[in-house]
Write an enzyme that holds these catalytic residues in place. Structure first.
Site, PDB file in Angstrom:
ATOM      1  N   ALA A   1       0.459  -5.853 -27.860  1.00 43.86           N
ATOM      2  CA  ALA A   1       1.812  -6.317 -27.534  1.00 43.86           C
ATOM      3  C   ALA A   1       1.896  -7.830 -27.392  1.00 43.86           C
ATOM      4  O   ALA A   1       2.983  -8.401 -27.402  1.00 43.86           O
ATOM      5  CB  ALA A   1       2.298  -5.652 -26.248  1.00 43.86           C
TER       6      ALA A   1
ATOM      7  N   ARG B   1      -2.098 -18.849 -29.007  1.00 44.44           N
ATOM      8  CA  ARG B   1      -2.973 -19.859 -29.598  1.00 44.44           C
ATOM      9  C   ARG B   1      -3.005 -19.793 -31.132  1.00 44.44           C
ATOM     10  O   ARG B   1      -3.534 -20.684 -31.780  1.00 44.44           O
ATOM     11  CB  ARG B   1      -4.394 -19.712 -29.020  1.00 44.44           C
ATOM     12  CG  ARG B   1      -4.492 -20.206 -27.591  1.00 44.44           C
ATOM     13  CD  ARG B   1      -5.809 -19.822 -26.948  1.00 44.44           C
ATOM     14  NE  ARG B   1      -5.841 -18.415 -26.545  1.00 44.44           N
ATOM     15  CZ  ARG B   1      -6.918 -17.786 -26.099  1.00 44.44           C
ATOM     16  NH1 ARG B   1      -8.059 -18.433 -26.006  1.00 44.44           N
ATOM     17  NH2 ARG B   1      -6.865 -16.520 -25.744  1.00 44.44           N
TER      18      ARG B   1
ATOM     19  N   TYR C   1      -3.640 -12.914 -68.829  1.00 41.96           N
ATOM     20  CA  TYR C   1      -2.955 -12.193 -67.754  1.00 41.96           C
ATOM     21  C   TYR C   1      -2.580 -10.804 -68.248  1.00 41.96           C
ATOM     22  O   TYR C   1      -1.900 -10.666 -69.270  1.00 41.96           O
ATOM     23  CB  TYR C   1      -1.689 -12.924 -67.290  1.00 41.96           C
ATOM     24  CG  TYR C   1      -0.909 -12.064 -66.330  1.00 41.96           C
ATOM     25  CD1 TYR C   1      -1.452 -11.737 -65.089  1.00 41.96           C
ATOM     26  CD2 TYR C   1       0.324 -11.530 -66.674  1.00 41.96           C
ATOM     27  CE1 TYR C   1      -0.773 -10.896 -64.210  1.00 41.96           C
ATOM     28  CE2 TYR C   1       1.014 -10.691 -65.802  1.00 41.96           C
ATOM     29  CZ  TYR C   1       0.456 -10.385 -64.568  1.00 41.96           C
ATOM     30  OH  TYR C   1       1.114  -9.549 -63.707  1.00 41.96           O
TER      31      TYR C   1
HETATM   32  C1  UD1 Z   1      -9.168  -9.402 -22.390  1.00 40.51           C
HETATM   33  C2  UD1 Z   1      -9.893  -8.868 -21.158  1.00 40.51           C
HETATM   34  C3  UD1 Z   1     -11.267  -9.526 -21.048  1.00 40.51           C
HETATM   35  C4  UD1 Z   1     -12.041  -9.273 -22.336  1.00 40.51           C
HETATM   36  C5  UD1 Z   1     -11.234  -9.797 -23.542  1.00 40.51           C
HETATM   37  C6  UD1 Z   1     -11.881  -9.517 -24.868  1.00 40.51           C
HETATM   38  C7  UD1 Z   1      -8.198  -8.325 -19.501  1.00 40.51           C
HETATM   39  C8  UD1 Z   1      -7.503  -8.755 -18.282  1.00 40.51           C
HETATM   40  N1  UD1 Z   1      -9.119  -9.163 -19.968  1.00 40.51           N
HETATM   41  O1  UD1 Z   1      -8.943 -10.794 -22.190  1.00 40.51           O
HETATM   42  O2  UD1 Z   1     -11.988  -8.989 -19.947  1.00 40.51           O
HETATM   43  O3  UD1 Z   1     -13.292  -9.889 -22.278  1.00 40.51           O
HETATM   44  O4  UD1 Z   1      -9.926  -9.155 -23.553  1.00 40.51           O
HETATM   45  O5  UD1 Z   1     -11.873  -8.171 -25.176  1.00 40.51           O
HETATM   46  O6  UD1 Z   1      -7.938  -7.229 -19.981  1.00 40.51           O
HETATM   47  N2  UD1 Z   1      -2.006  -7.289 -24.481  1.00 40.51           N
HETATM   48  C9  UD1 Z   1      -0.907  -6.472 -24.380  1.00 40.51           C
HETATM   49  N3  UD1 Z   1      -0.059  -6.640 -23.314  1.00 40.51           N
HETATM   50  C10 UD1 Z   1      -0.272  -7.570 -22.359  1.00 40.51           C
HETATM   51  C11 UD1 Z   1      -1.402  -8.415 -22.486  1.00 40.51           C
HETATM   52  C12 UD1 Z   1      -2.250  -8.240 -23.555  1.00 40.51           C
HETATM   53  O7  UD1 Z   1      -0.674  -5.597 -25.202  1.00 40.51           O
HETATM   54  O8  UD1 Z   1       0.548  -7.628 -21.437  1.00 40.51           O
HETATM   55  C13 UD1 Z   1      -2.895  -7.105 -25.633  1.00 40.51           C
HETATM   56  C14 UD1 Z   1      -2.943  -8.326 -26.549  1.00 40.51           C
HETATM   57  O9  UD1 Z   1      -1.997  -8.189 -27.594  1.00 40.51           O
HETATM   58  C15 UD1 Z   1      -4.366  -8.273 -27.082  1.00 40.51           C
HETATM   59  C16 UD1 Z   1      -5.138  -7.536 -26.007  1.00 40.51           C
HETATM   60  O10 UD1 Z   1      -4.193  -6.917 -25.160  1.00 40.51           O
HETATM   61  O11 UD1 Z   1      -4.458  -7.548 -28.297  1.00 40.51           O
HETATM   62  C17 UD1 Z   1      -6.009  -8.474 -25.180  1.00 40.51           C
HETATM   63  O12 UD1 Z   1      -5.184  -9.496 -24.641  1.00 40.51           O
HETATM   64  P1  UD1 Z   1      -5.676 -10.992 -24.581  1.00 40.51           P
HETATM   65  O13 UD1 Z   1      -4.586 -11.785 -23.976  1.00 40.51           O
HETATM   66  O14 UD1 Z   1      -6.242 -11.406 -25.875  1.00 40.51           O
HETATM   67  O15 UD1 Z   1      -6.825 -10.803 -23.473  1.00 40.51           O
HETATM   68  P2  UD1 Z   1      -8.075 -11.722 -23.239  1.00 40.51           P
HETATM   69  O16 UD1 Z   1      -7.660 -12.916 -22.464  1.00 40.51           O
HETATM   70  O17 UD1 Z   1      -8.805 -11.925 -24.503  1.00 40.51           O
END
Ligand code: UD1
Ligand code: CA
Length: 423
Positions: free
Chosen positions: A13, A18, A337
């Site tokens: 979601a 970044r 082509y």
């Molecule tokens: C998360 C983990 C971290 C882990 C890392 C890599 C948490 C709090 N942290 O951090 O421990 O090492 O992934 O796997 O879980 N997303 C949603 N809804 C939200 C927030 C995020 O669907 O409200 C989804 C994002 O789209 C993404 C995934 O969850 O695909 C991970 O979110 P991201 O913000 O990338 O988490 P990290 O900071 O990488």
């Protein structure tokens, strides 16, 4: 509707700030496919029967990218309040489903199915409320860290932002690959709060919660560094692409394909290529493409989706082929082509010959019979048919619908039958 287990939940979601993109992060492509497709494949490969994708940012884009896949359901997280919250929004959809839930994140395209299948199996045998897959990384930056007690038992996950300097030095990380017993997962999620550096509901707090509830949680180091590369930036996207590309090529080489210069060759993972085929440098094989055995491709060939080459075909320099079939032994050695073409066997396509398949609004087909010879710089304006054993002279333009009979020779602009000169 009864939910078929095991269930996989894929979190997707977030916007991925970044990436600086209008596109949902998980739809950015790795080797020609949106990264979430790989995660879906890994979940399926591990045995998941129902896949719930949590969407929010640019959800319409995700619906259309993943439509017509009957095992995928969507849960909407309208506000991104954290990974724990993202899982929670799946609850109404899953109703009273009692089985295991494999939880993954959509931004880790390099996950392979085997360790995930392993996690699902072990969760059953261990009778654990939660099984975490972990990985040991040389550089753990960006990941949550795994804390263990002196006996090596799992204690909790600490997000990097919330780490003390000592915790930051831990190299065992949380790649967000979990298997939970579903009903207790809901209980744990009801109890987690937002007192952390980001003020979010962290899924990473759920395992610790379960332990305080007296449930068994086990963390197993079953993942490797290159399974868990998380794509948060365009740099990561390029790194993931490079690793995926080398996996694809490695597989093809194991199956008997020669790739002369792997670093300058790009092959989509959906391509199938027969043994003893040689791929010369700077060739791009994009999308679902079939190449037979003993073919020669490139240098500088571009095979686009829908290309099907039988055995012993030669496709040389600066040849582009899309949505076309070439039968055995056919040769298109230079500067050609072919689009929407059906080409028979042992046909020679001369240098610079082109199928003009697009009239500005519609694409049409060109058919070329066995053993035909298409001269250098000939243009075949589709729809058109060149009979078997026919010859099209160099520079001829065969205009649309002016089919060339089997065995005939045509020359000129517009092409007409060659009349033998009287002597
Ligand atoms: C998360 C983990 C971290 C882990 C890392 C890599 C948490 C709090 N942290 O951090 O421990 O090492 O992934 O796997 O879980 N997303 C949603 N809804 C939200 C927030 C995020 O669907 O409200 C989804 C994002 O789209 C993404 C995934 O969850 O695909 C991970 O979110 P991201 O913000 O990338 O988490 P990290 O900071 O990488
Ligand atoms: Ca991430």
């Amino acid at each position: 509707m009864a939910i078929k287990g095991p269930v996989a939940i894929i979190l997707a979601a977030g916007q991925g700030k970044r990436m600086k993109s209008e596109k949902a992060k998980v739809l950015h492509e790795v080797c020609g496919r949106p990264m979430i497709q790989y995660v879906v494949d890994a979940a399926r490969g591990a045995g998941a029967k129902t896949i719930v994708v949590v969407v929010g940012y640019a959800s319409e884009q995700l619906y259309s990218a993943l439509q017509n896949e009957p095992d995928i359901l969507f849960a909407t997280q309208s506000e991104q309040l954290g990974t724990g919250h993202a899982v929670k929004v799946c609850r109404p959809l899953l109703g009273d489903y009692q089985g295991p839930a494999l939880i993954l994140v959509g931004d880790e395209p390099l996950l392979r199915p085997e360790p995930l299948a392993d996690l699902l199996n072990r969760q059953k045998h261990e009778g654990a409320a939660c099984l975490l897959g972990t990985a040991e990384l040389a550089d753990p930056t960006g990941f949550g860290r795994i804390l263990r007690d002196s006996a090596g038992r799992f204690l909790r996950i600490v997000e990097e932002r919330d780490c003390s300097p000592e915790e930051k030095a831990i190299r065992e990380v949380n790649p967000s690959c979990y298997v939970f017993e579903t009903p207790v997962l809901w209980e744990a999620l009801d109890q987690i709060g937002t007192s952390n550096a980001q003020g979010e509901y962290y899924l990473t707090d759920a395992p610790e919660r379960l332990m305080t509830m007296g449930r068994k949680v086990v963390a197993l180091k079953v993942l490797r560094a290159d399974d868990v590369l998380g794509v948060n930036t365009r740099q990561h996207l390029a790194q993931a692409g490079a690793i995926m590309q080398s996996r694809i090529q490695d597989h093809l080489m194991t199956e008997g394909v020669t790739i002369v210069d792997p670093r300058n060759t790009y092959i989509d993972g959906r391509a199938t290529i027969g043994p003893d085929t040689i791929i010369h440098p700077f060739s791009v094989i994009g999308g679902p493409v079939t190449v037979g055995a003993n073919c020669r491709i490139g240098p500088f060939a571009h095979l686009r989706p829908g290309t099907e080459l039988a055995d012993d075909v030669v496709v040389g320099a600066f040849v582009e082929i899309a949505r076309s079939k070439l039968d055995g032994g056919t040769i298109a050695r230079h500067l050609t082509y072919l689009g929407d073409a059906v080409v028979g066997r042992d046909v020679n396509i001369g240098c610079g010959a082109v199928t003009a398949n697009f009239d500005g609004s519609r694409k049409s087909e060109t058919r070329i019979g066995d053993h035909a010879r298409i001269g250098a710089n000939a243009v075949l304006v589709a729809p058109v048919e060149i009979g078997r054993d026919a010859v099209v002279g160099a520079g001829a333009v065969v205009t649309r619908g002016k089919h060339v009979a089997a065995g005939a020779t045509v020359v000129g602009v517009p092409a007409r039958p060659l009349v033998p000169e009287a002597d």
